[in-house]
Design a protein around this motif. Structure first.
Motif, PDB file in Angstrom:
ATOM      1  N   THR A 328      25.754  44.723  76.911  1.00 32.46           N
ATOM      2  CA  THR A 328      25.057  45.971  77.210  1.00 32.46           C
ATOM      3  C   THR A 328      24.463  46.568  75.937  1.00 32.46           C
ATOM      4  N   LEU A 329      25.263  46.610  74.886  1.00 31.40           N
ATOM      5  CA  LEU A 329      24.775  47.172  73.628  1.00 31.40           C
ATOM      6  C   LEU A 329      23.588  46.377  73.100  1.00 31.40           C
ATOM      7  N   GLU A 330      23.668  45.066  73.220  1.00 29.50           N
ATOM      8  CA  GLU A 330      22.570  44.233  72.729  1.00 29.50           C
ATOM      9  C   GLU A 330      21.279  44.551  73.484  1.00 29.50           C
ATOM     10  N   LYS A 331      21.410  44.633  74.788  1.00 33.65           N
ATOM     11  CA  LYS A 331      20.254  44.926  75.640  1.00 33.65           C
ATOM     12  C   LYS A 331      19.679  46.309  75.307  1.00 33.65           C
ATOM     13  N   VAL A 332      20.555  47.277  75.189  1.00 42.52           N
ATOM     14  CA  VAL A 332      20.101  48.647  74.922  1.00 42.52           C
ATOM     15  C   VAL A 332      19.489  48.747  73.525  1.00 42.52           C
ATOM     16  N   ASP A 333      20.099  48.097  72.564  1.00 40.11           N
ATOM     17  CA  ASP A 333      19.557  48.116  71.202  1.00 40.11           C
ATOM     18  C   ASP A 333      18.122  47.590  71.182  1.00 40.11           C
ATOM     19  N   ARG A 334      17.915  46.517  71.927  1.00 38.43           N
ATOM     20  CA  ARG A 334      16.602  45.905  71.964  1.00 38.43           C
ATOM     21  C   ARG A 334      15.565  46.886  72.516  1.00 38.43           C
ATOM     22  N   LEU A 335      15.945  47.584  73.573  1.00 38.78           N
ATOM     23  CA  LEU A 335      15.009  48.507  74.213  1.00 38.78           C
ATOM     24  C   LEU A 335      14.776  49.773  73.387  1.00 38.78           C
ATOM     25  N   ALA A 336      15.806  50.150  72.632  1.00 39.51           N
ATOM     26  CA  ALA A 336      15.732  51.444  71.942  1.00 39.51           C
ATOM     27  C   ALA A 336      15.525  51.287  70.445  1.00 39.51           C
ATOM     28  N   GLN A 337      15.079  50.108  70.059  1.00 37.63           N
ATOM     29  CA  GLN A 337      14.889  49.831  68.646  1.00 37.63           C
ATOM     30  C   GLN A 337      13.961  50.853  67.993  1.00 37.63           C
ATOM     31  N   GLY A 338      14.423  51.452  66.911  1.00 34.84           N
ATOM     32  CA  GLY A 338      13.589  52.379  66.165  1.00 34.84           C
ATOM     33  C   GLY A 338      13.350  53.717  66.840  1.00 34.84           C
ATOM     34  N   VAL A 339      14.045  53.956  67.947  1.00 33.39           N
ATOM     35  CA  VAL A 339      13.838  55.205  68.691  1.00 33.39           C
ATOM     36  C   VAL A 339      14.881  56.232  68.253  1.00 33.39           C
TER      37      VAL A 339
END
Length: 483
Positions: A328-339
């Motif tokens: 889950t963290l990996e997926k969320v990190d990818r989507l929220a990168q730099g946000v």
RNA sequence: GGCACCGUCGCCAAGUGGUAAGGCAAAGGUCUGCAAAACCUUUAUUCCCCGGUUCGAAUCCGGGCGGUGCCUCCA
């Protein structure tokens, strides 16, 4: 919000108020180092680790002292069996113990005192007890504590002195006035490590070390004292008797530690895991097969006072749970990168989790709170359509807050990709999987799929599933996981 | 024998006076070439049993039954 802790001495859940505002003096009884630590020790120190982490997160300056008992009958016996010097043997296992604790992700204590380094302090403390009339030296080299001189003896363990009579023992050669009395100092026997003292060569009894080291490193009165339930009697009962008699008013049991915490056991088939029963697994045995962080998740899923039943099945379940959390963290990190994380609104994951920990360190509740947050994060992350900036800010907040909560439990601090790879390696190793073979089959299947040969593709999927490998086709190609 | 603790869905587990969190497993669904993962829905009118207190109890009290720990080294 104040922290509440169930205190063994009063039997009540009480607001935790340290002696000095903002500072906590914490002493945890450490191991007797004559062998490798087992899962029971893992639980014990993971529990104290979370206590320390949470107190610090709440702004307390915590001094954490945890001793090593390196002078003891069992160490002496083990050393003589092996023809090794007892102190050297203890030192070896103390180092191994530190490695195990590091592997589990436990913070090091601020001070890790050893009995062999505190003989002068122990002698001084015994002299105080003699001077105050709580102890006597019968002249055979031993010094005993006179239990009946301490009015509140047994209050911690809810026993009165008369109840204890039947179980009391006197070893041959001892010169106790009362069978309940216990040794503060033991006269040396041939071949044992011994130190000079006013009563001749000898070594400390089991309980006096903790009283002396507590005073040396934290002072006469401490805020929090912890140990396993098996230490309530006689160890902590005797510590109170010694410390209150030597350093306090000689009457009231609360004069030593203001709050007493005792955790439950790790069990196997509903029986206590212990060296004497032989039903134990060492930490290193278990960590050779299972992930250390999964061990924490497993242990923290039960409230610290309750027993927790150890099994490979449960540990495997915790490990799969950890995979879910990191995926889950990996997926969320990818989507929220730099946000930038959203502020305000939303439910406060961190504060709700901390509130659960405020209530007698309810780690199981925290894991429940996290479960809901992870479900919501996945739902948002997998929702169809393009993510709005608000969605991304929400995901960024989740990722940040989940890690903040994780930090208090000592979990979720690794990089997700790296953690997942390591978790997969573990599971593959347990199954005896040939990872090169898996890679080959995946490549073959990719060719088949390219040629729209789905029968062949499915055959490969089925073959790998037999081996416990599940394939996942994604936009970036096919990945796999075990089980 | 003495002193404590525990008994919540098939399994693990939180909840200590206000009307049963969460995880695993199971069933159905969305998604997918098929899957996996993820998500959605369903799954304890009920908390070992019997009494009592209370407007109200899984939670308090009494009595049973079952399990465990400590009383010797133990986290």
């Amino acid at each position: 919000m104040p922290i509440h802790i169930l205190d063994t001495l009063t039997g009540k859940k009480r607001e935790f108020v340290p002696l000095e505002p903002g500072k906590v003096r914490f002493y945890a009884c450490g191991p007797t180092v004559y062998d490798h630590a087992h899962v029971g020790h893992a639980r014990s120190y993971v529990v104290w680790d979370v206590v320390i982490r949470h107190l610090r997160a709440r702004g307390y300056e915590v001094k954490y002292v945890r001793n090593f008992t390196d002078v003891d009958d069992k160490i002496i016996r083990r050393a003589s069996e092996r023809g090794e010097d007892p102190i050297a043997l203890a030192d070896r296992f103390a180092r191994a113990y530190d490695e195990d604790m590091d592997a589990l992700g436990n913070l090091r204590p601020d001070v890790a005192p050893r009995v062999s380094d505190h003989i002068p302090q122990i002698v001084t403390l015994i002299e105080k007890l003699l001077a105050k009339g709580f102890a006597y030296a019968p002249g055979n080299g031993d010094v005993y504590y006179e239990v009946r001189k301490f009015p509140e003896y047994g209050r911690l363990s809810k026993r009165n002195v008369d109840d204890l009579m039947s179980g009391a023992r006197v070893e041959p050669g001892e010169a106790k006035r009362d069978p309940l009395d216990f040794a503060l100092w033991k006269g040396a026997k041939p071949g044992e490590p011994a130190w000079d003292s006013p009563w001749g060569k000898g070594r400390p009894g089991w309980h006096i070390e903790c009283s002396a080291m507590t005073e040396e490193h934290l002072g006469a009165t401490i805020d929090l004292h912890g140990g396993g339930k098996d230490l309530v009697f006689p160890h902590h009962t005797n510590e109170i008797a010694q410390s209150v008699a030597a350093l306090g008013d000689g009457v009231h049991a609360e004069g030593f530690a203001r709050t007493w915490m005792h955790h439950g056991f790790v069990e196997i088939d509903s029986e206590k895991m212990s060296k004497s029963l032989g039903n134990f697994f060492t930490i290193r045995e278990v960590l050779a097969r299972f992930d250390a962080e999964a061990m924490r998740v497993f242990l923290l899923n039960t409230h610290y006072r309750n027993p927790v039943n150890y099994s490979d099945v449960e540990l495997g379940q915790a490990e799969r749970r950890l995979v879910y959390l990191y995926e889950t963290l990996e997926k969320v990190d990818r989507l929220a990168q730099g946000v930038t994380a959203a502020e305000g609104g939303g439910d406060d994951l961190v504060e709700r989790s901390r509130a659960a920990l405020d209530d007698d360190f309810n780690t199981a509740m925290v894991l429940g709170i996290l479960a809901d947050a992870f479900t919501a994060a996945n739902a948002l992350a997998d929702r169809k359509g393009k993510k709005t900036p608000e969605d991304k800010a929400e995901l960024a907040r989740f990722a940040r807050d989940a890690r903040l909560v994780g930090r208090e439990l000592g979990i979720l601090q690794r990089g997700p990709a790296q953690a997942l790879l390591s978790l997969r390696d573990r599971a593959a190793a347990r199954r005896g999987l040939d990872q090169a073979l898996v890679a080959r089959r995946i490549a073959e299947r990719a060719e088949a799929r390219l040629a729209k040969d789905f029968a062949r593709s499915d055959a490969i999927r089925a073959e790998l599933l037999e081996l416990g490998v599940a394939l996942m086709d994604g936009p970036q190609g096919t990945s796999w996981k075990v089980e």
